[in-house]
Design a protein around this motif. Structure first.
Motif, PDB file in Angstrom:
ATOM      1  N   LYS A 122       0.832  -1.201   0.000  1.00  0.00           N
ATOM      2  CA  LYS A 122       0.000   0.000   0.000  1.00  0.00           C
ATOM      3  C   LYS A 122       0.874   1.260   0.000  1.00  0.00           C
ATOM      4  CE  LYS A 122      -3.975  -1.899   2.535  1.00  0.00           C
ATOM      5  NZ  LYS A 122      -4.789  -1.751   3.759  1.00  0.00           N
ATOM      6  N   ASN A 123       0.307   2.326  -0.571  1.00  0.00           N
ATOM      7  CA  ASN A 123       1.011   3.612  -0.574  1.00  0.00           C
ATOM      8  C   ASN A 123       1.389   4.047   0.838  1.00  0.00           C
ATOM      9  OD1 ASN A 123       0.857   4.586  -3.458  1.00  0.00           O
ATOM     10  ND2 ASN A 123      -1.308   4.255  -3.084  1.00  0.00           N
ATOM     11  N   VAL A 124       0.470   3.823   1.784  1.00  0.00           N
ATOM     12  CA  VAL A 124       0.701   4.294   3.143  1.00  0.00           C
ATOM     13  C   VAL A 124       1.901   3.596   3.777  1.00  0.00           C
ATOM     14  CG1 VAL A 124      -0.884   2.636   4.260  1.00  0.00           C
ATOM     15  CG2 VAL A 124      -0.472   4.894   5.288  1.00  0.00           C
ATOM     16  N   LYS A 151      10.198  13.916  -0.235  1.00  0.00           N
ATOM     17  CA  LYS A 151       9.355  14.142  -1.415  1.00  0.00           C
ATOM     18  C   LYS A 151       8.656  12.848  -1.839  1.00  0.00           C
ATOM     19  CE  LYS A 151      11.524  18.131  -3.681  1.00  0.00           C
ATOM     20  NZ  LYS A 151      12.232  18.588  -4.899  1.00  0.00           N
ATOM     21  N   LEU A 152       9.402  11.748  -1.795  1.00  0.00           N
ATOM     22  CA  LEU A 152       8.802  10.455  -2.128  1.00  0.00           C
ATOM     23  C   LEU A 152       7.702  10.093  -1.133  1.00  0.00           C
ATOM     24  CD1 LEU A 152      11.984   8.373  -3.065  1.00  0.00           C
ATOM     25  CD2 LEU A 152      10.189   9.134  -4.627  1.00  0.00           C
ATOM     26  N   SER A 153       7.950  10.362   0.135  1.00  0.00           N
ATOM     27  CA  SER A 153       6.959  10.099   1.168  1.00  0.00           C
ATOM     28  C   SER A 153       5.704  10.925   0.927  1.00  0.00           C
ATOM     29  CB  SER A 153       7.540  10.419   2.551  1.00  0.00           C
ATOM     30  OG  SER A 153       6.576  10.218   3.558  1.00  0.00           O
ATOM     31  N   LEU A 154       5.879  12.194   0.620  1.00  0.00           N
ATOM     32  CA  LEU A 154       4.754  13.083   0.354  1.00  0.00           C
ATOM     33  C   LEU A 154       3.909  12.577  -0.810  1.00  0.00           C
ATOM     34  CD1 LEU A 154       3.150  15.701   0.706  1.00  0.00           C
ATOM     35  CD2 LEU A 154       4.943  16.883  -0.617  1.00  0.00           C
ATOM     36  N   GLU A 155       4.573  12.164  -1.879  1.00  0.00           N
ATOM     37  CA  GLU A 155       3.863  11.642  -3.055  1.00  0.00           C
ATOM     38  C   GLU A 155       3.020  10.419  -2.687  1.00  0.00           C
ATOM     39  OE1 GLU A 155       4.940   9.381  -7.252  1.00  0.00           O
ATOM     40  OE2 GLU A 155       6.470  10.628  -6.294  1.00  0.00           O
ATOM     41  N   LYS A 156       3.612   9.505  -1.904  1.00  0.00           N
ATOM     42  CA  LYS A 156       2.900   8.284  -1.532  1.00  0.00           C
ATOM     43  C   LYS A 156       1.758   8.576  -0.553  1.00  0.00           C
ATOM     44  CE  LYS A 156       5.111   5.198  -3.933  1.00  0.00           C
ATOM     45  NZ  LYS A 156       4.414   4.381  -4.962  1.00  0.00           N
ATOM     46  N   TYR A 157       1.955   9.538   0.355  1.00  0.00           N
ATOM     47  CA  TYR A 157       0.873   9.896   1.270  1.00  0.00           C
ATOM     48  C   TYR A 157      -0.293  10.525   0.517  1.00  0.00           C
ATOM     49  CZ  TYR A 157       3.171   8.885   5.748  1.00  0.00           C
ATOM     50  OH  TYR A 157       3.739   8.246   6.829  1.00  0.00           O
ATOM     51  N   LYS A 158      -0.003  11.322  -0.488  1.00  0.00           N
ATOM     52  CA  LYS A 158      -1.071  11.894  -1.313  1.00  0.00           C
ATOM     53  C   LYS A 158      -1.853  10.798  -2.019  1.00  0.00           C
ATOM     54  CE  LYS A 158       0.912  16.448  -2.412  1.00  0.00           C
ATOM     55  NZ  LYS A 158       1.436  17.290  -3.521  1.00  0.00           N
ATOM     56  N   ASN A 159      -1.135   9.818  -2.565  1.00  0.00           N
ATOM     57  CA  ASN A 159      -1.794   8.695  -3.232  1.00  0.00           C
ATOM     58  C   ASN A 159      -2.620   7.882  -2.240  1.00  0.00           C
ATOM     59  OD1 ASN A 159      -0.636   9.400  -5.681  1.00  0.00           O
ATOM     60  ND2 ASN A 159       1.050   7.934  -5.503  1.00  0.00           N
ATOM     61  N   SER A 160      -2.103   7.752  -1.021  1.00  0.00           N
ATOM     62  CA  SER A 160      -2.820   7.021   0.012  1.00  0.00           C
ATOM     63  C   SER A 160      -4.137   7.706   0.347  1.00  0.00           C
ATOM     64  CB  SER A 160      -1.959   6.892   1.273  1.00  0.00           C
ATOM     65  OG  SER A 160      -2.653   6.209   2.295  1.00  0.00           O
ATOM     66  N   PHE A 161      -4.103   9.026   0.404  1.00  0.00           N
ATOM     67  CA  PHE A 161      -5.314   9.779   0.700  1.00  0.00           C
ATOM     68  C   PHE A 161      -6.340   9.609  -0.424  1.00  0.00           C
ATOM     69  CE2 PHE A 161      -7.911  13.670   0.599  1.00  0.00           C
ATOM     70  CZ  PHE A 161      -8.424  13.636   1.895  1.00  0.00           C
ATOM     71  N   ILE A 162      -5.864   9.706  -1.663  1.00  0.00           N
ATOM     72  CA  ILE A 162      -6.757   9.573  -2.829  1.00  0.00           C
ATOM     73  C   ILE A 162      -7.386   8.185  -2.874  1.00  0.00           C
ATOM     74  CG2 ILE A 162      -6.820   9.487  -5.359  1.00  0.00           C
ATOM     75  CD1 ILE A 162      -4.591  11.650  -5.322  1.00  0.00           C
ATOM     76  N   GLU A 163      -6.570   7.167  -2.622  1.00  0.00           N
ATOM     77  CA  GLU A 163      -7.047   5.785  -2.722  1.00  0.00           C
ATOM     78  C   GLU A 163      -7.625   5.236  -1.413  1.00  0.00           C
ATOM     79  OE1 GLU A 163      -3.919   3.368  -4.355  1.00  0.00           O
ATOM     80  OE2 GLU A 163      -3.446   4.827  -5.939  1.00  0.00           O
ATOM     81  N   SER A 164      -7.496   6.028  -0.336  1.00  0.00           N
ATOM     82  CA  SER A 164      -7.996   5.633   0.990  1.00  0.00           C
ATOM     83  C   SER A 164      -7.388   4.324   1.485  1.00  0.00           C
ATOM     84  CB  SER A 164      -9.527   5.518   0.985  1.00  0.00           C
ATOM     85  OG  SER A 164     -10.120   6.769   0.710  1.00  0.00           O
ATOM     86  N   ASP A 165      -6.143   4.038   1.099  1.00  0.00           N
ATOM     87  CA  ASP A 165      -5.553   2.767   1.541  1.00  0.00           C
ATOM     88  C   ASP A 165      -4.983   2.846   2.963  1.00  0.00           C
ATOM     89  OD1 ASP A 165      -3.041   3.955   1.352  1.00  0.00           O
ATOM     90  OD2 ASP A 165      -2.365   2.773  -0.356  1.00  0.00           O
ATOM     91  N   TYR A 166      -5.108   4.017   3.593  1.00  0.00           N
ATOM     92  CA  TYR A 166      -4.710   4.162   4.997  1.00  0.00           C
ATOM     93  C   TYR A 166      -5.810   3.661   5.935  1.00  0.00           C
ATOM     94  CZ  TYR A 166      -7.894   8.117   4.901  1.00  0.00           C
ATOM     95  OH  TYR A 166      -9.013   8.902   4.763  1.00  0.00           O
ATOM     96  N   VAL A 167      -7.031   3.511   5.409  1.00  0.00           N
ATOM     97  CA  VAL A 167      -8.159   3.065   6.227  1.00  0.00           C
ATOM     98  C   VAL A 167      -7.862   1.671   6.780  1.00  0.00           C
ATOM     99  CG1 VAL A 167     -10.610   2.460   6.229  1.00  0.00           C
ATOM    100  CG2 VAL A 167      -9.811   4.451   4.927  1.00  0.00           C
ATOM    101  N   GLY A 168      -8.068   1.522   8.078  1.00  0.00           N
ATOM    102  CA  GLY A 168      -7.781   0.240   8.721  1.00  0.00           C
ATOM    103  C   GLY A 168      -6.398   0.191   9.344  1.00  0.00           C
ATOM    104  N   THR A 169      -5.607   1.251   9.150  1.00  0.00           N
ATOM    105  CA  THR A 169      -4.290   1.339   9.787  1.00  0.00           C
ATOM    106  C   THR A 169      -4.396   2.275  10.991  1.00  0.00           C
ATOM    107  OG1 THR A 169      -3.465   3.286   8.576  1.00  0.00           O
ATOM    108  CG2 THR A 169      -3.285   1.134   7.484  1.00  0.00           C
TER     109      THR A 169
END
Length: 236
Positions: A122-124, A151-169
């Motif tokens: 997952k992105n997160v 910068k890489l972390s920021l990009e992946k966190y943005k993708n995580s927010f868009i895809e909601s793959d942080y849900v459940g963490t």
């Protein structure tokens, strides 16, 4: 000294790629002494060598696969073969099972990021690894690499927010939005930072995470004061 009195202990691990069993060091929680925490959650410890971040990921000495507890136990089709083709075939056996230097920890995190990417984590998860790697680079004053992985972390966190793959963490939506704001500020995108800090301040759950709201206000104020100072310099 008995094992219980030692700050580091050995955790037994079985590699999910090659089934090799090995040990990796962890820090006993009772020896962890926090000194202060920065605005991007980088934590300073009274004893640098007892920083749990240094030992978060493990590396199989036989095949080179690196992972942490945040990794999913599931491997999408073809990912094991991809890991073997891009990591294992090039791997020269190296052991990270002892006490680690910061430089060794940096190598471990780079392997973990590569492993996570090939595994299609997952992105997160990848974002968290990149952020912690940026902290390790900060510890040795490597500003160029710190900024790169931030910068890489920021990009992946943005993708995580868009895809909601942080849900459940353990990462809440408010904390994720705050992180996007703070990392944006640190890499120089103040407009993006202000937008996300505002989202935190007005979030529907702001009463539940009041400390995050306070931190977002502090960082928003810091941006405003920095911009004021820059304007005065331009006028002069």
């Amino acid at each position: 000294m008995s094992e219980e009195l030692k700050p580091l202990y050995d955790k037994e691990v079985k590699c999910p790629i090659c089934a090799n069993s090995y040990s990796t060091k962890k820090v006993r929680s009772r020896f962890v002494r926090v000194e202060k925490t920065e605005s991007d959650f980088f934590t300073h410890y009274k004893e640098m060598r007892l920083n749990p971040t240094i030992y978060e990921a493990s590396v199989c000495p036989k095949c080179g696969y690196a992972f942490s507890d945040a990794f999913s136990p599931n491997f999408p089709p073809g990912t094991i073969e991809r890991i073997k083709a891009q990591i294992t075939v090039n791997w020269k056996e190296r052991c990270f099972s002892g006490e680690r230097t910061i430089e060794e920890a940096i190598d471990v995190y780079k392997l973990a990021i590569l492993s996570a990417s090939l595994k299609e984590e997952k992105n997160v998860v990848i974002a968290g690894l990149c952020l912690k790697l940026s902290w390790l680079c900060r510890m040795i004053d490597d500003g160029i690499q710190e900024r790169r992985f931030m910068k890489l972390s920021l990009e992946k966190y943005k993708n995580s927010f868009i895809e909601s793959d942080y849900v459940g963490t353990q990462l809440t939506e408010m904390r994720l939005i705050y992180l996007i704001g703070e990392l944006s500020r640190r890499v120089g995108n103040c407009e993006e930072a202000v937008k996300n800090f505002s989202k935190v301040i007005h979030h529907k759950n702001r009463s539940l995470e009041s400390r995050l709201v306070e931190m977002a206000r502090e960082q928003w104020y810091l941006i405003r004061e920095t911009n004021k100072a820059a304007s005065r310099i331009n006028v002069i």
